[in-house]
Design a protein around this motif. Structure first.
Motif, mmCIF file in Angstrom:
data_model
loop_
_atom_site.group_PDB
_atom_site.id
_atom_site.type_symbol
_atom_site.label_atom_id
_atom_site.label_comp_id
_atom_site.label_asym_id
_atom_site.label_seq_id
_atom_site.Cartn_x
_atom_site.Cartn_y
_atom_site.Cartn_z
ATOM 1 N N ALA A 175 0.835 -1.202 0.000
ATOM 2 C CA ALA A 175 0.000 0.000 0.000
ATOM 3 C C ALA A 175 0.867 1.249 0.000
ATOM 4 O O ALA A 175 1.920 1.292 0.643
ATOM 5 N N SER A 176 0.398 2.252 -0.719
ATOM 6 C CA SER A 176 1.070 3.543 -0.690
ATOM 7 C C SER A 176 0.459 4.388 0.415
ATOM 8 O O SER A 176 -0.614 4.101 0.927
ATOM 9 N N GLY A 177 1.151 5.456 0.792
ATOM 10 C CA GLY A 177 0.598 6.362 1.782
ATOM 11 C C GLY A 177 1.092 6.091 3.186
ATOM 12 O O GLY A 177 1.493 4.976 3.517
ATOM 13 N N ARG A 178 1.054 7.132 4.007
ATOM 14 C CA ARG A 178 1.604 7.049 5.359
ATOM 15 C C ARG A 178 0.593 6.570 6.390
ATOM 16 O O ARG A 178 0.961 6.350 7.543
ATOM 17 N N ALA A 179 -0.671 6.419 5.989
ATOM 18 C CA ALA A 179 -1.705 6.067 6.960
ATOM 19 C C ALA A 179 -2.020 4.582 6.993
ATOM 20 O O ALA A 179 -2.969 4.177 7.659
ATOM 21 N N PHE A 180 -1.215 3.781 6.308
ATOM 22 C CA PHE A 180 -1.517 2.344 6.211
ATOM 23 C C PHE A 180 -1.703 1.718 7.583
ATOM 24 O O PHE A 180 -2.568 0.860 7.768
ATOM 25 N N SER A 181 -0.896 2.110 8.550
ATOM 26 C CA SER A 181 -0.950 1.469 9.864
ATOM 27 C C SER A 181 -2.278 1.684 10.569
ATOM 28 O O SER A 181 -2.583 0.995 11.546
ATOM 29 N N SER A 182 -3.100 2.600 10.097
ATOM 30 C CA SER A 182 -4.412 2.840 10.693
ATOM 31 C C SER A 182 -5.547 2.172 9.915
ATOM 32 O O SER A 182 -6.702 2.222 10.333
ATOM 33 N N TYR A 183 -5.227 1.531 8.801
ATOM 34 C CA TYR A 183 -6.249 0.936 7.945
ATOM 35 C C TYR A 183 -6.609 -0.473 8.401
ATOM 36 O O TYR A 183 -5.723 -1.276 8.731
ATOM 37 N N ALA A 184 -7.884 -0.805 8.321
ATOM 38 C CA ALA A 184 -8.287 -2.205 8.333
ATOM 39 C C ALA A 184 -8.087 -2.746 6.924
ATOM 40 O O ALA A 184 -8.312 -2.035 5.942
#
Length: 125
Positions: free
Chosen positions: A24-33
């Motif tokens: 996944a791209s982007g810095r918010a991956f760690s917050s995604y389900a």
């Protein structure tokens, strides 16, 4: 906005294993389900496995319990699907999906915001 790229699909004999990856791209991956879905020709897109943002909570479809394992590496922005003891009925296009809001896992495709392009998994008998 997230972009998802699956890899690892292919042709395997029944009883074999494959490991799918979804970067996944982007810095918010760690917050995604995150979720893995699959779609066979003429059938609906069904959930295979799902994982919450912290990897504490996971979900598996009954058809894959004990054979598939979902995991994630938030440092690498990647979610994995380890598939063992594959069966011909596992043949499908496999998609990863991301949901940007929420603390748990999600099993409906309508609950996800972003999708990858899919990777083909074919299991021969």
């Amino acid at each position: 906005q997230a972009q998802l790229v699956e890899s690892g699909g292919g042709l395997v004999q029944a009883g074999g294993s494959l490991r799918l990856s979804c970067a996944a791209s982007g810095r918010a991956f760690s917050s995604y389900a995150m979720g893995w879905f699959r779609q066979a020709p003429g059938k609906e897109r069904d959930v295979v496995a799902a994982i919450n943002w912290s990897a504490i909570s996971t979900y598996y479809a009954d058809s894959v319990k004990g054979r598939f394992t979902i995991s994630r590496d938030n440092a690498k922005n990647t979610v994995y699907l380890q598939m063992n003891s594959l069966k011909p009925e596992d043949t499908a296009v496999y998609y990863c999906a991301a949901r940007t809001v929420g603390s748990t896992w999600y099993s409906s495709p309508y609950e996800y915001d972003y999708w990858g392009q899919g990777t083909q998994v074919t299991v021969s008998s």
